[in-house]
Design an enzyme around this catalytic site. Structure first.
Site, mmCIF file in Angstrom:
data_model
loop_
_atom_site.group_PDB
_atom_site.id
_atom_site.type_symbol
_atom_site.label_atom_id
_atom_site.label_comp_id
_atom_site.label_asym_id
_atom_site.label_seq_id
_atom_site.Cartn_x
_atom_site.Cartn_y
_atom_site.Cartn_z
ATOM 1 N N HIS A 79 0.932 -1.848 0.022
ATOM 2 C CA HIS A 79 0.391 0.091 -0.275
ATOM 3 C C HIS A 79 0.527 1.465 0.005
ATOM 4 O O HIS A 79 0.473 2.049 -0.433
ATOM 5 C CB HIS A 79 -0.622 0.018 1.070
ATOM 6 C CG HIS A 79 -1.997 -1.208 0.066
ATOM 7 N ND1 HIS A 79 -3.512 0.166 -0.287
ATOM 8 C CD2 HIS A 79 -2.569 -1.986 0.255
ATOM 9 C CE1 HIS A 79 -3.842 -0.783 -0.592
ATOM 10 N NE2 HIS A 79 -4.166 -1.450 -0.342
ATOM 11 N N CYS A 100 -7.038 -4.020 -12.750
ATOM 12 C CA CYS A 100 -7.421 -3.009 -12.182
ATOM 13 C C CYS A 100 -5.700 -3.140 -11.045
ATOM 14 O O CYS A 100 -5.868 -1.862 -10.370
ATOM 15 C CB CYS A 100 -8.795 -2.413 -11.809
ATOM 16 S SG CYS A 100 -8.977 -3.181 -10.233
HETATM 17 C C1 PEP Z 1 -4.845 -6.146 -6.941
HETATM 18 O O1 PEP Z 1 -4.954 -6.859 -5.358
HETATM 19 O O2 PEP Z 1 -4.670 -5.646 -7.890
HETATM 20 C C2 PEP Z 1 -6.172 -4.598 -6.338
HETATM 21 C C3 PEP Z 1 -6.231 -4.157 -7.249
HETATM 22 O O3 PEP Z 1 -6.733 -4.454 -5.054
HETATM 23 P P1 PEP Z 1 -5.853 -3.957 -3.971
HETATM 24 O O4 PEP Z 1 -4.016 -3.920 -4.391
HETATM 25 O O5 PEP Z 1 -6.502 -2.842 -3.804
HETATM 26 O O6 PEP Z 1 -5.954 -5.033 -2.813
#
Ligand code: PEP
Ligand code: MG
Length: 539
Positions: free
Chosen positions: A186, A475
């Site tokens: 993150h 995404c």
């Molecule tokens: C992913 O896992 O690629 C995603 C887009 O969700 P997050 O990064 O929020 O887990």
């Protein structure tokens, strides 16, 4: 600063320089000291508490999110409590020095809160934070947490907790460098969203003395000596615009990832065709109680309003693992990444999902955006079909699921039989395909989006999309890699959603190839023996 440079993994492009400041650790208590003048010791302790209250107030005033300001003001009230001061006074009058008196007084409250359970028990972490802050003031140390020096700086940390990110002010933070973390952690996602250069897995960064001028290159991963404060240039390309697609007109929608309405202007500047991932949990990371339906309606409406006539794919709460939400009380899972996270939370707390869907439906009804809803961490056909039913029940027409678990990718065709679209979360899909923690910098090679096994799973989804005529997007962070964009298009991906700053480069890259070339590149990449060769053969 060591004169030689350090290196880590560049996860958010750009070069910036400034004095390094660390997230200060919680102070250790010094050995007990005798109290010679109780009244002045009490005054010293009260002054430290008052400084903590004042500092929280200043942070609340600066906070851009009202929920963050609310949390900070609630913390300030706890530090300003009369009974707390009485307990401190009593300790000092009994011969305890100020730091230990503060520690003991907070300790008493801590026990009471923990025993009371529920809401009060959830405040225990706040009490610990307040104690650490007051003790730091008494010892003349920086308060723990993200520094607020009032001037630009490069932030160094072991890793950033999601809660730290609430305090990050891009006005002052020039770049991020962490000692651990991976390309999809993150910290990396946040840095890209804020347009800050960032380097993760940079060993040794915490050994650099505070305030040393350093330069951070978020592309190469190099961290070296800097000569003056340098802000990263805004790399959003406003010159290239128009819908995304190949040179011969095969459309690939280019969408933006957002966490709140604050990111919408950047999406507009980058000419995003809509929003492909609205991460709703980012609105609630600091919350210790479930957000009300009205609060949710407001937050969602704010984003939908700015997107009239365009697609907004909103994701239901993705709590757990790297995104713990305190109000869900998920502590204690031995293996949170494999635990009750994402849509699985609805097994235990179905009402949280129902309320969220109602809030989304209400917000959507009040706006002109084309709202699509998707669930994170779906593994089975039954989960997809139950989710689609819940979305439709709430009066929302378009239901989809994320492909983040290999089991779901393998069954993409079946899933498209019950939902309207798929969106591939490559960050988690990499993590679960390679059994490699997405936060682990040391395993970055396994988490490389060019890994042919990952591309093969994406190919299965793309083929299912082509066959059914339903949209299949990406995404995850893979969508932000300009070199990979033609490969993904060739695999049958119909939209790419990314941090707005990546949009210009991805749009330009796609426009360099015909669709037939994209298909050829995709075949080459999937057939490659490893990620490094795949990249070399395509680029
Ligand atoms: C992913 O896992 O690629 C995603 C887009 O969700 P997050 O990064 O929020 O887990
Ligand atoms: Mg995910």
């Amino acid at each position: 600063m060591p004169t030689d440079s350090l290196s880590g993994i560049g996860v958010s492009a750009g070069v910036a320089a400034g004095p390094l400041l660390r997230i200060a650790a919680a102070p250790a208590l010094p050995p007990p000291a005798p109290v010679t003048d109780a009244e002045s010791e009490i005054a010293r302790a009260f002054a430290a508490l008052a400084e903590v209250v004042a500092e929280l107030g200043r942070r609340a005033d600066r906070a851009q999110e009202s929920t963050v300001a609310e949390v900070l003001r609630a913390e300030a009230l706890m530090a300003d409590d009369e009974e707390l001061r009485d307990a401190v006074r009593e300790e000092i009058e009994g011969g305890t020095d100020a730091p230990h008196a503060i520690d003991a007084a907070f300790g008493t409250f801590r026990e009471m809160f923990a025993e009371a359970g529920g809401y009060l028990a959830e405040r225990v972490a706040d009490l610990d934070d307040l104690r650490d802050r007051a003790v730091a003031v008494l010892l003349g140390l920086p308060m723990p947490g993200v520094p607020q020096p009032g001037h630009p700086y490069v932030l160094a940390a072991r890793d950033l907790a999601p809660a730290d990110t609430a305090d990050l002010d891009p006005e002052y933070v020039l770049a991020l460098v962490t000692e651990v973390g991976g390309p999809t952690s993150h910290t990396a996602i946040l840095a890209r969203a804020l347009g800050l250069p960032a380097v993760v897995a940079c060993r040794g960064v915490l050994d650099i003395p505070e305030r040393t001028l350093i330069q951070v290159d978020g592309s190469t991963g190099e961290v070296g000596p800097g000569s003056s404060v340098l802000r990263a240039e805004n790399r959003t390309s406003s010159e290239i615009s128009g819908p995304g697609g190949t040179s011969d007109g095969h459309a690939v929608k280019l969408l933006a990832n957002v966490g709140s309405v604050k990111n919408v202007p950047a999406a507009d500047e980058a000419h995003a065709e809509g929003i492909g991932l609205f991460r709703t949990e980012l609105l609630f990371l600091d919350r210790t109680s479930e957000p009300t339906k009205d609060e949710q309606v407001t937050a969602y409406r704010d984003v939908f309003r700015g997107m009239a006539g365009r697609r907004v794919v909103i994701r239901t709460l993705d709590a757990g693992a790297d995104k713990p939400l305190p109000f869900l009380n998920q502590d204690g899972e031995p293996n949170p990444a494999l635990g009750v996270r994402g849509l699985r939370v609805a097994r235990q707390r179905p009402q949280v999902l129902t309320t969220q869907l109602e809030a989304i439906a209400q917000a959507a009804a009040e706006c002109e955006a084309d709202v699509w809803v998707m669930a994170p961490m779906v593994s089975t056909l039954a989960e997809a079909s139950e989710f689609a039913a819940a979305v439709h029940e709430a009066g929302l027409p378009r239901a989809g699921v994320m492909i983040e678990v290999p089991a779901a990718a393998l069954r993409a065709k079946d899933l498209l039989g019950v939902v309207d679209f798929l969106s591939i979360g490559t960050n988690d899909l990499s993590q679960y395909t390679f059994a490699a923690d997405r936060m682990c910098g040391e395993l970055a090679d396994l988490l490389d989006p060019w890994q042919p096994a990952l591309l093969q799973l994406i190919a299965i989804c793309g083929a299912a999309g082509r066959e059914s005529g339903k949209p299949v997007g990406v995404c995850g962070e893979a969508a932000a890699d300009p070199g990979l964009a033609p490969v993904l298009a060739g695999l049958g991906i119909s939209s790419l959603s990314m941090s707005p700053r990546a949009l210009g480069a991805v749009r330009a890259s796609l426009a360099r190839y015909t669709y037939a070339e994209c298909v050829r590149l995709a075949e080459t990449a999937v057939a490659a023996p490893d990620a490094v060769s795949a990249r070399k053969l395509v680029l």
